[in-house]
Scaffold this active site. Structure first.
Site, PDB file in Angstrom:
ATOM      1  N   HIS A 107       0.895  -1.134   0.135  1.00  0.00           N
ATOM      2  CA  HIS A 107       0.096   0.099  -0.044  1.00  0.00           C
ATOM      3  C   HIS A 107       0.872   1.154  -0.050  1.00  0.00           C
ATOM      4  O   HIS A 107       0.363   2.412  -0.182  1.00  0.00           O
ATOM      5  CB  HIS A 107      -0.972   0.057   0.913  1.00  0.00           C
ATOM      6  CG  HIS A 107      -0.431   0.443   2.478  1.00  0.00           C
ATOM      7  ND1 HIS A 107      -0.094  -0.653   3.471  1.00  0.00           N
ATOM      8  CD2 HIS A 107       0.033   1.466   3.040  1.00  0.00           C
ATOM      9  CE1 HIS A 107       0.409  -0.078   4.356  1.00  0.00           C
ATOM     10  NE2 HIS A 107       0.338   1.219   4.451  1.00  0.00           N
ATOM     11  N   ASP A 116       0.058  -7.628   1.495  1.00  0.00           N
ATOM     12  CA  ASP A 116       0.452  -6.087   1.649  1.00  0.00           C
ATOM     13  C   ASP A 116       2.049  -6.004   1.701  1.00  0.00           C
ATOM     14  O   ASP A 116       2.468  -5.126   2.342  1.00  0.00           O
ATOM     15  CB  ASP A 116      -0.005  -5.596   2.857  1.00  0.00           C
ATOM     16  CG  ASP A 116       0.094  -4.037   2.896  1.00  0.00           C
ATOM     17  OD1 ASP A 116       0.120  -3.476   1.784  1.00  0.00           O
ATOM     18  OD2 ASP A 116      -0.147  -3.471   3.939  1.00  0.00           O
ATOM     19  N   SER A 121       4.791   2.853   7.725  1.00  0.00           N
ATOM     20  CA  SER A 121       4.490   1.584   6.976  1.00  0.00           C
ATOM     21  C   SER A 121       5.454   1.280   5.993  1.00  0.00           C
ATOM     22  O   SER A 121       6.328   1.972   5.376  1.00  0.00           O
ATOM     23  CB  SER A 121       3.233   1.799   6.052  1.00  0.00           C
ATOM     24  OG  SER A 121       1.955   2.186   6.962  1.00  0.00           O
TER      25      SER A 121
END
Length: 357
Positions: A77, A107, A185
């Site tokens: 993402h 992911d 992230s």
């Protein structure tokens, strides 16, 4: 005399600065050694605004160098469908990055930069079997664009499950209270030796900031996925090769199908495990209220010993299977219950586009 007093005070104060507790010194050592292996990522995606004009949209995240020849792991993402990806190292040097492969279902994504002779620092993988609740963990990343930020915490729990944006399940997730914020992230979660134990992926937050519940993808999953992305450019994931829809018990009853739950197969991909096993998709439709319901196909209601009510149940059950594993599919054809032993295969985009309806 006054000058000598000042000198003594300064000397005493300096010794206090240098006298760190062992745990503090460990934090300092890990940061100094591992920060060069953590990168800031800027991904630019071209989108259309309200007036349908193409405008660039910039996102930021973190990544971890896993090989000294320039391979970097991050979250899918973070990269998304970006047309341009740039990596910034801890010394502020910048490199364009090539997307080697992405896997939205886990992911995870892998990038590649050309270090142009620059010596890169890479993180070593930890052994996931040695992880324990309560052990110290460290996270380095790019929260809110503030690169090179270190946070420290503990493993709060192991074996969690989370869902990705594709609704697929990721198992064996690490929960931590180390502060994880937007921009973290894709960055590494490390143990007290500086080895990679996970990739930070999600937070649970009501405010949008860290509230002490962060999730990292376990190094075991990271290693498996990145190796396949580097070698094949995609993940060879076992699948039945079907699409379907879960129907209500009332609808099954009204159709005379002898099961209170299950998935009506609506599509079967060419060259898929289900195709080889002889499963059949729906071949007609039933108008039910304001809906068109596919009927006439096989209804999968159990795989091995696991009940099936939806496509999510199928995906969840197969997540820990491997290509060439066999499963027993329990299904209803017409009004009779049958079984088929299915050898799982991986799917390609070509076989998906050539689905049997």
């Amino acid at each position: 005399m006054q000058f000598s007093k000042v000198f003594l005070v300064l000397g005493w104060g300096s010794s206090l600065v240098l006298a760190r507790l062992p745990d503090e010194q460990n934090n300092v050592d890990i940061y100094q050694r591992c920060n060069p292996a953590v990168v800031n990522i800027t991904a630019v995606t071209l989108t259309r605004d309200f007036f349908f004009e193409i405008v660039p949209q910039k996102g930021v995240g973190s990544g971890a160098i896993i090989r000294p020849d320039g391979y970097i792991v991050t979250n899918d993402h973070v990269v998304g469908n970006a047309q341009n990806v740039e990596v910034i190292l801890s010394d502020k040097s910048q490199f364009p990055a090539r997307v080697v492969g992405t896997d939205p279902d886990s992911d995870l994504a892998v990038l590649k930069i050309d270090p142009k002779g620059k010596k890169l620092t890479a993180l070593d993988y930890a052994v996931s079997d040695t992880l324990a609740v309560g052990q110290k963990v460290l996270a380095i990343g790019n929260p809110f664009g503030l690169g090179g930020s270190l946070t420290v915490g503990v493993i709060s729990s192991l074996g969690r499950d989370i869902r990705t944006q594709t609704d697929r399940l990721i198992k064996d997730i690490i929960q931590t209270d180390a502060a994880i914020n937007p921009g973290n992230s894709g960055g590494p979660l490390m143990d007290s030796t500086g080895k990679l134990i996970g990739i930070n992926a999600q937070i649970v937050s009501r405010s949008g900031g860290s509230e002490g519940i962060g999730f990292a993808i376990n190094v075991k999953t990271v290693k498996m996925i990145t190796e396949q992305l580097i070698q094949f450019g995609r993940v060879l994931r076992p699948e039945l090769g079907v699409e379907g829809v879960g129907l209500s018990p009332a609808l099954f009853s009204s159709l005379g199908i002898p099961t209170p739950r299950g998935v009506m197969i609506t599509e079967i991909f060419s060259q898929s495990a289900a195709k080889v096993a002889g499963l059949r998709p729906a071949n007609k439709e039933l108008v039910y209220g304001f809906r068109r319901i596919p009927i006439g196909g096989d209804v999968i209601y159990q795989i091995d010993e696991t009940p099936i009510s939806s496509m999510r149940d199928i995906y969840d059950y197969l997540v820990e299977k491997k290509v060439n594993d066999t499963v027993v599919v329990h299904f209803v054809r017409g009004k009779s219950k049958q079984t088929a032993t299915v050898k799982l295969r991986t799917q390609t985009s070509e076989s998906r586009s050539d689905a049997e309806l």
